[in-house]
Design a protein around this motif. Sequence first.
Motif, PDB file in Angstrom:
ATOM      1  N   SER A  65       7.699   1.084  -1.306  1.00  0.00           N
ATOM      2  CA  SER A  65       6.393   1.519  -1.801  1.00  0.00           C
ATOM      3  C   SER A  65       6.097   2.936  -1.335  1.00  0.00           C
ATOM      4  O   SER A  65       6.336   3.287  -0.178  1.00  0.00           O
ATOM      5  N   LEU A  66       5.588   3.762  -2.225  1.00  0.00           N
ATOM      6  CA  LEU A  66       5.231   5.138  -1.890  1.00  0.00           C
ATOM      7  C   LEU A  66       4.081   5.112  -0.881  1.00  0.00           C
ATOM      8  O   LEU A  66       3.040   4.490  -1.127  1.00  0.00           O
TER       9      LEU A  66
ATOM     10  N   VAL B  15      -4.367   3.619  -5.242  1.00  0.00           N
ATOM     11  CA  VAL B  15      -3.324   3.905  -6.238  1.00  0.00           C
ATOM     12  C   VAL B  15      -1.952   3.491  -5.718  1.00  0.00           C
ATOM     13  O   VAL B  15      -1.163   2.880  -6.448  1.00  0.00           O
ATOM     14  N   THR B  16      -1.658   3.809  -4.458  1.00  0.00           N
ATOM     15  CA  THR B  16      -0.341   3.466  -3.926  1.00  0.00           C
ATOM     16  C   THR B  16      -0.172   1.962  -3.730  1.00  0.00           C
ATOM     17  O   THR B  16       0.957   1.479  -3.589  1.00  0.00           O
ATOM     18  N   SER B  17      -1.277   1.204  -3.723  1.00  0.00           N
ATOM     19  CA  SER B  17      -1.163  -0.251  -3.571  1.00  0.00           C
ATOM     20  C   SER B  17      -1.066  -0.983  -4.911  1.00  0.00           C
ATOM     21  O   SER B  17      -0.948  -2.212  -4.939  1.00  0.00           O
ATOM     22  N   LEU B  18      -1.097  -0.245  -6.024  1.00  0.00           N
ATOM     23  CA  LEU B  18      -0.960  -0.878  -7.331  1.00  0.00           C
ATOM     24  C   LEU B  18       0.434  -1.496  -7.496  1.00  0.00           C
ATOM     25  O   LEU B  18       1.440  -0.909  -7.092  1.00  0.00           O
TER      26      LEU B  18
ATOM     27  N   ALA C  67       5.742  -2.846  -5.899  1.00  0.00           N
ATOM     28  CA  ALA C  67       4.827  -1.710  -6.006  1.00  0.00           C
ATOM     29  C   ALA C  67       5.140  -0.893  -7.245  1.00  0.00           C
ATOM     30  O   ALA C  67       6.299  -0.728  -7.628  1.00  0.00           O
ATOM     31  N   ALA C  68       4.099  -0.381  -7.875  1.00  0.00           N
ATOM     32  CA  ALA C  68       4.314   0.437  -9.070  1.00  0.00           C
ATOM     33  C   ALA C  68       4.971   1.763  -8.700  1.00  0.00           C
ATOM     34  O   ALA C  68       5.990   2.154  -9.279  1.00  0.00           O
ATOM     35  N   LEU C  69       4.396   2.462  -7.727  1.00  0.00           N
ATOM     36  CA  LEU C  69       4.905   3.766  -7.320  1.00  0.00           C
ATOM     37  C   LEU C  69       5.865   3.605  -6.149  1.00  0.00           C
ATOM     38  O   LEU C  69       5.484   3.092  -5.091  1.00  0.00           O
ATOM     39  N   LEU C  70       7.098   4.048  -6.358  1.00  0.00           N
ATOM     40  CA  LEU C  70       8.141   3.865  -5.356  1.00  0.00           C
ATOM     41  C   LEU C  70       8.603   5.201  -4.784  1.00  0.00           C
ATOM     42  O   LEU C  70       8.511   6.242  -5.447  1.00  0.00           O
TER      43      LEU C  70
END
Length: 307
Positions: free
Chosen positions: A227-228, A163-166, A218-221
Amino acid sequence: MSDPKELAATWLNHLAVERGLSPNTLSNYRRDIDRYLDWLAAAGVTDLNRVQVTDLEAYVADLRRGDPERGRAPLAPSSTGRALVVARGLHRFGVAEGALAVDVAVDVSPPSTGRHLPDTLSIGEVEALLESVPTGETATAVDLRDRALLELLYGTGARISEVTSLDVDDLVGCEGLLRITGKGDKERIVPVGAAALEASNDYLVRARPVFANGKSHAALLNTRGGSLSRQSAWAALKSRAERAGVTKNISPHTLRHSYATHLLEGGADVRVVQELLGHSSVTTTQIYTHVTAENLRQVWASSHPRA
């Protein structure tokens, strides 16, 4: 070539290049290899050809026992088993490469772990966790990001690293099907429900621009625009669980376990769940059938007059 460090470096390079293991898996392998080679060096073994079965058995025993004087806690059977798998892999590779004459590790067995049923949340606990994160006008950017994170974890059953790599492009226009890159860079397509899509779109529109500095796709920051990380995502989950009053010891994998269990309880075929989780073998997925059987047993025990 029986020099332990040289052979280990060659093996790790083989795993990275030929087998395509992920950086996280390689990091775990390197840690276990270093621990094994340090133990051998302390025992006076500098040539892997001189390792005996009794050495490996003593290594396993020491891992289980720990070393309080050196600040080394005893390892659980599962962790000890993984450490032994790495040691055995190194010896097997050495034999295949002609560096070692005999694979002395092949018959050394890991400690028994028993059957461990993964921790799961009930559907009510999952709903409480998700609904505890605000999404309305008063929601902060962090709130919206955390809601998207949790909805994606439970809505897809993906691992935290997946998920964090999306990237943003993975979420935008995915039309209910999300491409996940798993272990060994293997890709799979998983459905993503309306709740996860809504939370993700809300986050991308209202929150991500607050964090973004143009340097990460990255989607989630995180709040600095990067990146998160898995660690930060884990911390966010733990914090949200505490606020929701979820008292179970929760981790990102708990949502993955819950996803699989709830699918099977809802009538999904185990092989479909295998594909959704990205398991290479259905045997790995079948642990969840034990979970649902245990739930049936508990209901029967509490409800049947002759139980």
